[in-house]
Design a protein around this motif. Structure first.
Motif, short mmCIF file in Angstrom:
data_model
loop_
_atom_site.label_atom_id
_atom_site.label_comp_id
_atom_site.label_asym_id
_atom_site.label_seq_id
_atom_site.Cartn_x
_atom_site.Cartn_y
_atom_site.Cartn_z
N GLN A 190 39.73 37.23 31.58
CA GLN A 190 40.51 36.33 32.21
C GLN A 190 39.69 35.59 33.59
O GLN A 190 38.98 36.33 34.28
N LEU A 191 40.20 34.51 33.83
CA LEU A 191 39.63 33.78 34.95
C LEU A 191 40.84 33.02 35.51
O LEU A 191 41.68 32.38 34.79
N VAL A 244 34.86 25.73 41.96
CA VAL A 244 36.07 26.07 41.16
C VAL A 244 35.39 27.46 40.42
O VAL A 244 34.19 27.29 40.14
N PRO A 245 35.99 28.50 40.53
CA PRO A 245 35.83 29.78 39.91
C PRO A 245 35.12 29.34 38.48
O PRO A 245 35.97 28.71 37.87
N THR A 246 33.87 30.14 38.19
CA THR A 246 33.39 29.85 36.90
C THR A 246 33.25 31.13 36.24
O THR A 246 32.81 32.29 36.66
N MET A 247 33.11 31.24 34.97
CA MET A 247 32.71 32.55 34.40
C MET A 247 31.46 32.30 33.21
O MET A 247 31.55 31.37 32.32
N ALA A 248 30.40 33.10 33.23
CA ALA A 248 29.33 32.82 31.95
C ALA A 248 29.75 33.03 30.81
O ALA A 248 30.90 34.09 30.36
N LEU A 249 29.17 32.62 29.81
CA LEU A 249 29.54 32.93 28.41
C LEU A 249 29.22 34.46 28.05
O LEU A 249 30.09 35.03 27.37
N ALA A 250 28.13 34.67 28.57
CA ALA A 250 27.98 36.33 28.34
C ALA A 250 29.11 37.32 28.75
O ALA A 250 29.18 38.38 28.50
N VAL A 252 41.42 34.50 28.39
CA VAL A 252 42.58 33.63 29.31
C VAL A 252 41.85 33.14 30.31
O VAL A 252 41.51 33.41 31.27
N GLN A 253 42.47 31.73 30.58
CA GLN A 253 42.27 31.14 31.49
C GLN A 253 43.78 30.51 32.43
O GLN A 253 44.27 29.65 31.84
N ILE A 254 43.84 30.73 33.39
CA ILE A 254 44.91 30.28 34.28
C ILE A 254 44.32 29.40 35.44
O ILE A 254 43.69 29.79 36.18
N GLU A 255 44.78 28.05 35.41
CA GLU A 255 44.33 27.31 36.48
C GLU A 255 45.53 26.37 37.10
O GLU A 255 46.22 25.74 36.29
N TYR A 313 34.11 27.65 32.56
CA TYR A 313 33.08 28.63 32.11
C TYR A 313 31.68 27.75 31.92
O TYR A 313 31.49 26.63 32.00
N SER A 314 30.45 28.43 32.20
CA SER A 314 29.22 27.88 32.13
C SER A 314 28.35 28.77 31.55
O SER A 314 28.44 30.14 31.59
N SER A 315 27.20 28.25 30.87
CA SER A 315 26.18 29.06 30.45
C SER A 315 25.33 30.03 31.50
O SER A 315 25.31 29.32 32.48
#
Length: 543
Positions: free
Chosen positions: A531-532, A295-301, A308-311, A277-279
């Motif tokens: 989920q990511l 690598v796929p990322t997701m913003a905090l918003a 849930v994070q599957i890596e 995740y990233s801001s």
């Protein structure tokens, strides 16, 4: 039949580079080269000169120089001419033949080429492509080791950034909710509160800060050494009357930890987005990343109260004959809870284990409940998940020696065509139709300075002169685009020069067939979750 000497000289007979293959004094070879231009007959059609004892076989290179072989008169002149042509091509490949100073500066490389072409006065069985390979001194094993080292360095940087981001998020949440002592990881007491340790799941579940340098941990403990350190003293203020604000010690310790982590990240020149995740501000300011490390990322918003994070990370090494040398998949499922009302949840999962995966749960997770109901829940009903920390609750490992288990098969077929070039055919085939691979790049090594001629390609390609590779780029490989090929021709004769073939991609579905079906409270109420999922290759190569 012997070659006496091989030389590069000027039109006036001045030797620039010369290698003698029999015992001969320097004055003798200089005299022979000095007399060589005087023996040339203007307008003659052949390029040989014979005296009573020796024969000169020569060829102009550039405008002011000659490549000269000095041989005995009994030598086969056809073989000598072929040797001379190879020497002239090798010199032109090493340096600029129109620059005499350049020939002198690259003299040792030219002498090395002479040694490889002529051994003890006789021509070796070698062509220009093989000579280039020898001169470059490349090693497939070295290339594979370089790939491994780069992956380890990238993982270390990502882990450091993840920790720095976690500290920053803890400080933000503590400020927002007014927490006096925000959790910094570790195993809590059994009597209540948070019981799971922070950090990613590994072979043992030790506190997150236990892997930090001693300097950082000393701040959290409030030791005298920490209080006297320069970084802490820089934040000190003058004496102030009144009661110290609640939580000031914890916040000061956390602030110093964050500063140290950020300073270390800046020293390592880390600029990629954080793993997981990233801001929004960081995502907007960060430069784009190549597909090999994206690598796929997701913003905090976009993250819900339960995230849930599957890596997964895959390693696949295949030999050029199609045999599987090594294949391993490592994955973990992590939770990040940011709302205290959702700190006690149950996660339902669905799995279809067709690869005989080795599965392990966190020691604080109810293993029997997971095996019987596919439900991830805490053993202690009075416990809860810690806030704003990625908690590894489940991990798995898959090892296989079956070629059919490889998600993406790459076949490389280089074939010399007998005319000084190699015809190369590269094919891919998606073996697992569930997966959708994005930003696929297949990097094929090519001979130095050679220009490939591409006749057919599914997708796009780019010649990377810096790394000496032809990069085949496919936007997406999925069930509707399972097969593709690239055909090109390139000068050379060495079929082994096109290995190792290195593959990179990003996938938003796991190799191990696992999915989160629900997140609920103990009384059965549904909880909204985000989920990511990411599957990236650590090593994926055909050697």
């Amino acid at each position: 039949m012997v070659i006496l000497a091989s030389s590069i000289c000027t039109k006036t007979g001045t030797a620039l580079v010369s290698r003698q293959f029999v015992e001969m004094p320097r004055t003798r070879i200089e005299g022979l080269l000095a007399s060589f231009p005087k023996l040339m007959v203007p307008g003659q059609q052949h390029t040989t000169i014979e005296t009573e004892t020796i024969r000169y076989v020569y060829q102009p290179i550039g405008e002011e120089m000659y490549a000269v072989l000095i041989t005995s008169r009994q030598n086969n002149i056809v073989q000598d001419m072929d040797t001379l042509h190879l020497i002239a091509r090798a010199v032109a490949d090493i340096c600029d033949v129109n620059d005499q100073q350049g020939v002198i500066l690259r003299g040792f490389d030219i002498l090395t080429a002479f040694e490889e072409i002529i051994s003890q006065g006789s021509r070796d069985k070698i062509d220009l492509a093989k000579l280039r390979t020898i001169m470059e001194m490349e090693s497939h094993e070295e290339k594979i080791q370089d790939i491994i080292d780069r992956n380890k360095e990238r993982e270390a940087k990502q882990e450091l950034k993840r920790k720095a981001k976690m500290f920053e998020e803890q400080r933000r949440l503590a400020t927002k909710h007014g927490l006096a002592e925000p959790s910094l990881g570790g195993i809590g007491s059994e009597s209540g509160g948070s019981i799971l340790g922070g950090g990613r799941m590994g072979g043992s579940y030790e506190p997150l800060l236990s892997r930090e340098p001693e300097t950082i941990r000393s701040f959290a403990s409030g030791s005298p050494a920490a209080l006297s350190s320069p970084s802490f003293a820089s934040n000190a203020r003058g004496m102030k009357l009144g009661r110290k604000p609640k939580g000031a010690d914890a916040m000061g310790a956390m602030r110093n930890e964050i500063d140290l982590s950020q300073n270390l990240a800046e020293q390592l020149n880390i600029s990629e987005p954080l793993l997981g995740y990233s801001s929004p501000a960081a995502a907007a300011a960060a430069p784009p990343i190549a597909a090999a490390v994206a690598v796929p990322t997701m913003a905090l918003a976009d993250m819900k109260a339960v995230h849930v994070q599957i890596e997964e990370h895959i390693t696949a090494i295949v030999n050029r004959d199609g045999g599987l040398e090594q294949m391993e998949v490592k994955g973990d499922l992590s939770l990040i809870v940011t709302d205290e009302t959702c700190s006690v949840v149950q996660v339902g999962v669905a799995t279809n284990d067709s690869h005989n995966a080795q599965i392990k749960t966190h020691p604080k997770i109810d293993k029997k409940k997971f095996q019987s109901d596919s439900l991830i829940t805490l053993k202690d009903a009075s416990g809860s998940f810690p806030l704003s920390q990625p908690i590894g609750v489940l991990k798995w490992r898959i090892v296989s020696s079956n070629e059919d288990d490889i998600p993406l098969t790459i076949n490389c077929w280089p074939s010399p065509n007998g005319s000084g070039s190699v015809d190369v055919n590269i094919e891919y085939e998606l073996n697992d139709a569930r997966l959708e691979l994005d930003n696929v790049i297949v990097s094929i090594p090519i001979p130095h300075g050679a220009q490939p001629s591409v006749s057919d390609v599914d997708g796009a390609y780019d010649v990377n002169r810096t790394r000496g590779t032809l990069d085949w780029e496919i936007a997406t490989i999925d069930a509707s685009n399972k097969n593709g090929s690239l055909d090109f021709s390139i000068p050379g004769n060495d079929a082994g020069a096109f290995f190792p073939v290195v593959v990179s991609f990003v996938c938003k579905r796991p190799y191990y067939d696992i999915a989160v079906t629900s997140v609920t409270t103990p009384d059965g109420q549904e909880v909204d979750f985000s989920q990511l999922v990411s599957l990236v290759p650590d090593q994926y190569a055909v050697i």
